[in-house]
Design a protein around this motif. Structure first.
Motif, PDB file in Angstrom:
ATOM      1  N   VAL A  55     -12.047  25.760  29.486  1.00 61.24           N
ATOM      2  CA  VAL A  55     -13.211  27.215  29.763  1.00 61.24           C
ATOM      3  C   VAL A  55     -13.236  27.687  31.715  1.00 61.24           C
ATOM      4  O   VAL A  55     -13.532  28.412  31.458  1.00 61.24           O
ATOM      5  N   ALA A  56     -13.375  25.984  32.275  1.00 57.82           N
ATOM      6  CA  ALA A  56     -13.396  27.029  33.664  1.00 57.82           C
ATOM      7  C   ALA A  56     -11.916  27.800  34.250  1.00 57.82           C
ATOM      8  O   ALA A  56     -12.238  28.837  35.092  1.00 57.82           O
ATOM      9  N   ALA A  57     -11.522  26.820  33.750  1.00 54.33           N
ATOM     10  CA  ALA A  57      -9.425  27.980  34.048  1.00 54.33           C
ATOM     11  C   ALA A  57      -9.800  29.420  33.853  1.00 54.33           C
ATOM     12  O   ALA A  57      -9.362  29.600  34.421  1.00 54.33           O
ATOM     13  N   ALA A  58     -10.568  29.315  32.636  1.00 52.97           N
ATOM     14  CA  ALA A  58      -9.927  30.620  31.937  1.00 52.97           C
ATOM     15  C   ALA A  58     -11.586  31.829  32.479  1.00 52.97           C
ATOM     16  O   ALA A  58     -10.931  32.545  32.784  1.00 52.97           O
ATOM     17  N   GLU A  59     -12.321  31.008  33.076  1.00 50.15           N
ATOM     18  CA  GLU A  59     -13.168  32.143  33.460  1.00 50.15           C
ATOM     19  C   GLU A  59     -13.182  32.224  35.360  1.00 50.15           C
ATOM     20  O   GLU A  59     -13.398  32.883  35.267  1.00 50.15           O
ATOM     21  N   ALA A  60     -12.654  31.648  35.317  1.00 46.73           N
ATOM     22  CA  ALA A  60     -11.163  31.551  36.958  1.00 46.73           C
ATOM     23  C   ALA A  60     -11.386  32.564  36.711  1.00 46.73           C
ATOM     24  O   ALA A  60     -11.030  33.633  37.543  1.00 46.73           O
ATOM     25  N   LEU A  61      -9.260  32.892  35.728  1.00 47.09           N
ATOM     26  CA  LEU A  61      -9.099  34.082  35.227  1.00 47.09           C
ATOM     27  C   LEU A  61      -9.951  35.217  35.694  1.00 47.09           C
ATOM     28  O   LEU A  61      -9.255  36.404  35.794  1.00 47.09           O
ATOM     29  N   LEU A  62     -10.635  35.510  34.318  1.00 43.30           N
ATOM     30  CA  LEU A  62     -11.265  36.608  34.115  1.00 43.30           C
ATOM     31  C   LEU A  62     -12.187  37.146  34.866  1.00 43.30           C
ATOM     32  O   LEU A  62     -12.583  38.059  35.218  1.00 43.30           O
ATOM     33  N   ALA A  63     -12.421  35.953  36.040  1.00 39.35           N
ATOM     34  CA  ALA A  63     -13.394  36.581  37.090  1.00 39.35           C
ATOM     35  C   ALA A  63     -12.373  37.109  37.889  1.00 39.35           C
ATOM     36  O   ALA A  63     -12.927  38.464  38.981  1.00 39.35           O
ATOM     37  N   GLN A  64     -10.792  37.327  38.553  1.00 39.57           N
ATOM     38  CA  GLN A  64     -10.084  37.799  38.872  1.00 39.57           C
ATOM     39  C   GLN A  64      -9.432  40.153  38.047  1.00 39.57           C
ATOM     40  O   GLN A  64      -9.332  40.345  38.977  1.00 39.57           O
ATOM     41  N   ALA A  65      -9.977  39.700  37.170  1.00 43.83           N
ATOM     42  CA  ALA A  65      -9.210  40.411  36.686  1.00 43.83           C
ATOM     43  C   ALA A  65      -9.454  40.744  34.821  1.00 43.83           C
ATOM     44  O   ALA A  65     -10.013  39.603  34.412  1.00 43.83           O
ATOM     45  N   ALA A  66      -9.606  41.991  34.244  1.00 46.97           N
ATOM     46  CA  ALA A  66     -10.261  42.074  32.839  1.00 46.97           C
ATOM     47  C   ALA A  66      -8.414  41.515  32.048  1.00 46.97           C
ATOM     48  O   ALA A  66      -7.307  42.474  31.996  1.00 46.97           O
ATOM     49  N   LEU A  67      -8.478  40.735  31.903  1.00 46.71           N
ATOM     50  CA  LEU A  67      -6.748  39.927  31.510  1.00 46.71           C
ATOM     51  C   LEU A  67      -7.288  39.454  29.809  1.00 46.71           C
ATOM     52  O   LEU A  67      -8.094  39.243  29.368  1.00 46.71           O
ATOM     53  N   PRO A  68      -6.080  39.716  29.016  1.00 43.69           N
ATOM     54  CA  PRO A  68      -5.884  39.841  27.562  1.00 43.69           C
ATOM     55  C   PRO A  68      -5.754  38.174  27.706  1.00 43.69           C
ATOM     56  O   PRO A  68      -4.148  37.697  27.152  1.00 43.69           O
ATOM     57  N   LEU A  69      -6.207  37.462  27.863  1.00 50.13           N
ATOM     58  CA  LEU A  69      -6.701  36.079  27.833  1.00 50.13           C
ATOM     59  C   LEU A  69      -7.111  35.248  26.925  1.00 50.13           C
ATOM     60  O   LEU A  69      -7.698  35.401  26.047  1.00 50.13           O
ATOM     61  N   SER A  70      -6.642  34.470  26.212  1.00 49.25           N
ATOM     62  CA  SER A  70      -7.027  33.493  25.478  1.00 49.25           C
ATOM     63  C   SER A  70      -6.354  31.764  25.839  1.00 49.25           C
ATOM     64  O   SER A  70      -5.742  31.403  26.504  1.00 49.25           O
ATOM     65  N   VAL A  71      -7.456  31.195  25.256  1.00 53.66           N
ATOM     66  CA  VAL A  71      -6.681  29.721  25.604  1.00 53.66           C
ATOM     67  C   VAL A  71      -6.135  28.947  24.287  1.00 53.66           C
ATOM     68  O   VAL A  71      -6.407  29.479  23.189  1.00 53.66           O
ATOM     69  N   LYS A  72      -4.967  28.394  24.923  1.00 55.67           N
ATOM     70  CA  LYS A  72      -4.524  27.831  23.770  1.00 55.67           C
ATOM     71  C   LYS A  72      -4.774  26.212  23.638  1.00 55.67           C
ATOM     72  O   LYS A  72      -4.780  25.312  24.115  1.00 55.67           O
ATOM     73  N   TRP A  73      -5.209  25.947  22.036  1.00 54.77           N
ATOM     74  CA  TRP A  73      -5.823  24.180  22.182  1.00 54.77           C
ATOM     75  C   TRP A  73      -4.902  23.344  22.370  1.00 54.77           C
ATOM     76  O   TRP A  73      -3.276  23.143  22.198  1.00 54.77           O
ATOM     77  N   PRO A  74      -5.052  22.427  23.543  1.00 51.92           N
ATOM     78  CA  PRO A  74      -6.311  21.787  23.827  1.00 51.92           C
ATOM     79  C   PRO A  74      -6.586  22.662  25.255  1.00 51.92           C
ATOM     80  O   PRO A  74      -7.725  23.420  25.472  1.00 51.92           O
ATOM     81  N   ASN A  75      -5.563  23.015  26.395  1.00 58.91           N
ATOM     82  CA  ASN A  75      -5.638  23.287  27.513  1.00 58.91           C
ATOM     83  C   ASN A  75      -4.742  24.082  28.366  1.00 58.91           C
ATOM     84  O   ASN A  75      -4.752  24.227  29.258  1.00 58.91           O
ATOM     85  N   ASP A  76      -4.352  25.486  27.086  1.00 58.78           N
ATOM     86  CA  ASP A  76      -3.313  26.002  27.841  1.00 58.78           C
ATOM     87  C   ASP A  76      -4.247  27.186  28.208  1.00 58.78           C
ATOM     88  O   ASP A  76      -4.734  27.973  27.349  1.00 58.78           O
ATOM     89  N   ILE A  77      -3.652  28.049  29.200  1.00 53.82           N
ATOM     90  CA  ILE A  77      -4.190  29.331  29.426  1.00 53.82           C
ATOM     91  C   ILE A  77      -3.086  31.177  29.151  1.00 53.82           C
ATOM     92  O   ILE A  77      -1.742  30.465  30.265  1.00 53.82           O
ATOM     93  N   LEU A  78      -3.287  31.310  27.995  1.00 51.45           N
ATOM     94  CA  LEU A  78      -2.076  32.358  28.678  1.00 51.45           C
ATOM     95  C   LEU A  78      -2.688  34.067  28.368  1.00 51.45           C
ATOM     96  O   LEU A  78      -3.448  34.087  28.314  1.00 51.45           O
ATOM     97  N   ILE A  79      -2.273  34.471  28.604  1.00 52.44           N
ATOM     98  CA  ILE A  79      -2.398  36.021  29.025  1.00 52.44           C
ATOM     99  C   ILE A  79      -1.632  36.722  28.145  1.00 52.44           C
ATOM    100  O   ILE A  79       0.105  36.867  28.364  1.00 52.44           O
ATOM    101  N   GLY A  80      -1.677  37.933  27.480  1.00 50.69           N
ATOM    102  CA  GLY A  80      -0.836  38.408  26.306  1.00 50.69           C
ATOM    103  C   GLY A  80      -0.056  37.767  25.613  1.00 50.69           C
ATOM    104  O   GLY A  80       1.269  38.098  25.165  1.00 50.69           O
ATOM    105  N   GLY A  81      -0.104  35.935  25.346  1.00 48.77           N
ATOM    106  CA  GLY A  81       0.487  35.285  24.699  1.00 48.77           C
ATOM    107  C   GLY A  81       1.325  34.966  24.874  1.00 48.77           C
ATOM    108  O   GLY A  81       1.652  33.783  24.744  1.00 48.77           O
ATOM    109  N   LYS A  82       1.350  34.712  26.379  1.00 50.41           N
ATOM    110  CA  LYS A  82       2.307  33.754  27.062  1.00 50.41           C
ATOM    111  C   LYS A  82       1.810  33.003  28.092  1.00 50.41           C
ATOM    112  O   LYS A  82       0.269  33.381  28.587  1.00 50.41           O
ATOM    113  N   LYS A  83       2.012  32.165  28.630  1.00 53.78           N
ATOM    114  CA  LYS A  83       1.193  30.855  29.067  1.00 53.78           C
ATOM    115  C   LYS A  83       1.515  31.281  30.340  1.00 53.78           C
ATOM    116  O   LYS A  83       2.284  31.395  31.102  1.00 53.78           O
TER     117      LYS A  83
END
Ligand code: BTN
Length: 291
Positions: free
Chosen positions: A110-138
């Motif tokens: 959650v912390a990593a995702a929030e830090a990335l979202l704070a930089q830009a409006a990214l199509p971001l999602s978290v893949k369980w348990p802790n990968d951060i994807l943008i546009g479906g890619k890691k």
């Protein structure tokens, strides 16, 4: 000027030395004490585990500009080219029982995702348990390593790798189809030091919530970022593959999966593949923590 030149980091961009990291850093614990910086190292996690074993205090961090043996989860390597990404390891000494360690994995995600979202409006999602994807890619990964002392946690090292300014053509061909970077996703470069500060600030806030017993807030935010409940998935575990519909994340951080035969399984970690149609990407959301 080639596309690659356009994506090269600004040479005036700050580096990641301790002085540069501390400039304007809004934390009271993470990165406040010991910062070990290396222009290049085998793995920041290896070094962090070493110094944690020697007694480095909670909040100590290890940062490198490049890693030549960057470690990923499940024995994989982490591509860590010089000057392109963030390679960061953080020493924590959480006051939670080892059985609750999965909570920390979700907290870091959650912390990593929030830090990335704070930089830009990214199509971001978290893949369980802790990968951060943008546009479906890691775009980022987290490797958590824990040392026990009897019945309690002695320390945890949270290793964070973020592909920041890596152009697609610099990625090894085998990861190109599945990996991205912030600059590939947005067409612009990012300040690594600003993102690194944001990672430390977000982790401090969400970790603080965890330590104060507010895991429910973390779980809720993780579920929003992952949008996984109700989806059919396959999960490659250590010894076997699970398939079923995701029902929930339980209060200890395990994934609850309903198998086709109707039985529920609690799963600790694995690699998830979605086998249903993905949800539409989330709209830009204001960073949701308000700890
Ligand atoms: C994964 O998704 O497989 C986890 C990747 C974690 C990579 C980071 S980079 C900083 C730290 N040092 C390492 O050797 N690994 C982690």
């Amino acid at each position: 000027m080639t596309m690659n030149d356009a994506l090269l980091p600004d040479p005036k961009e700050s580096g990641l030395t301790p002085a540069e990291i501390r400039q304007g850093l809004k934390t009271s614990l993470l990165g406040r004490g010991r910062i070990d910086y290396f222009p290049a190292i085998d793995s920041t996690n290896l070094h962090a585990r070493r110094i944690a074993d020697e007694g480095a205090p909670e909040g100590s961090i290890v940062v490198a500009d490049a890693q030549h043996a960057g470690k990923g989860r499940r024995g994989r390597t982490w591509f860590s080219p010089p000057g392109r990404g963030i390679y960061l390891s953080i020493v924590l000494r959480p006051r939670i029982p080892p059985a609750e360690a999965p909570r920390l994995v979700l907290t870091a995600a959650v912390a990593a995702a929030e830090a990335l979202l704070a930089q830009a409006a990214l199509p971001l999602s978290v893949k369980w348990p802790n990968d951060i994807l943008i546009g479906g890619k890691k775009a980022a990964g987290i490797l958590m390593e824990m040392r026990l002392a009897g019945e309690r946690i002695s320390h945890v090292v949270i290793g964070l790798g973020v592909n920041v300014n890596t152009p697609a053509e610099e990625m090894p061909p085998e990861i190109r189809p599945i990996a991205t970077s912030l600059c590939v996703a947005t067409g612009r470069t990012f300040s690594r030091v600003a993102l690194l500060r944001s990672l430390l600030e977000q982790l401090e806030q969400w970790y603080g919530l965890l330590q104060m017993g507010h895991f429910e807030r973390i779980r809720k935010r993780w579920l929003e970022l992952a949008r996984i409940v109700g989806r059919r998935v396959t999960i490659a575990g250590v010894d076997c593959t699970y398939a079923g519909e995701v029902v929930d994340i339980d209060p200890t951080g395990f994934l609850i999966l309903k198998s086709p035969d109707g039985t529920a399984q609690r799963i600790l970690a694995g690699d998830v593949s979605m086998i249903d149609t993905p949800y539409p990407p989330p709209g830009p959301k204001a960073p949701g923590n308000s700890s």
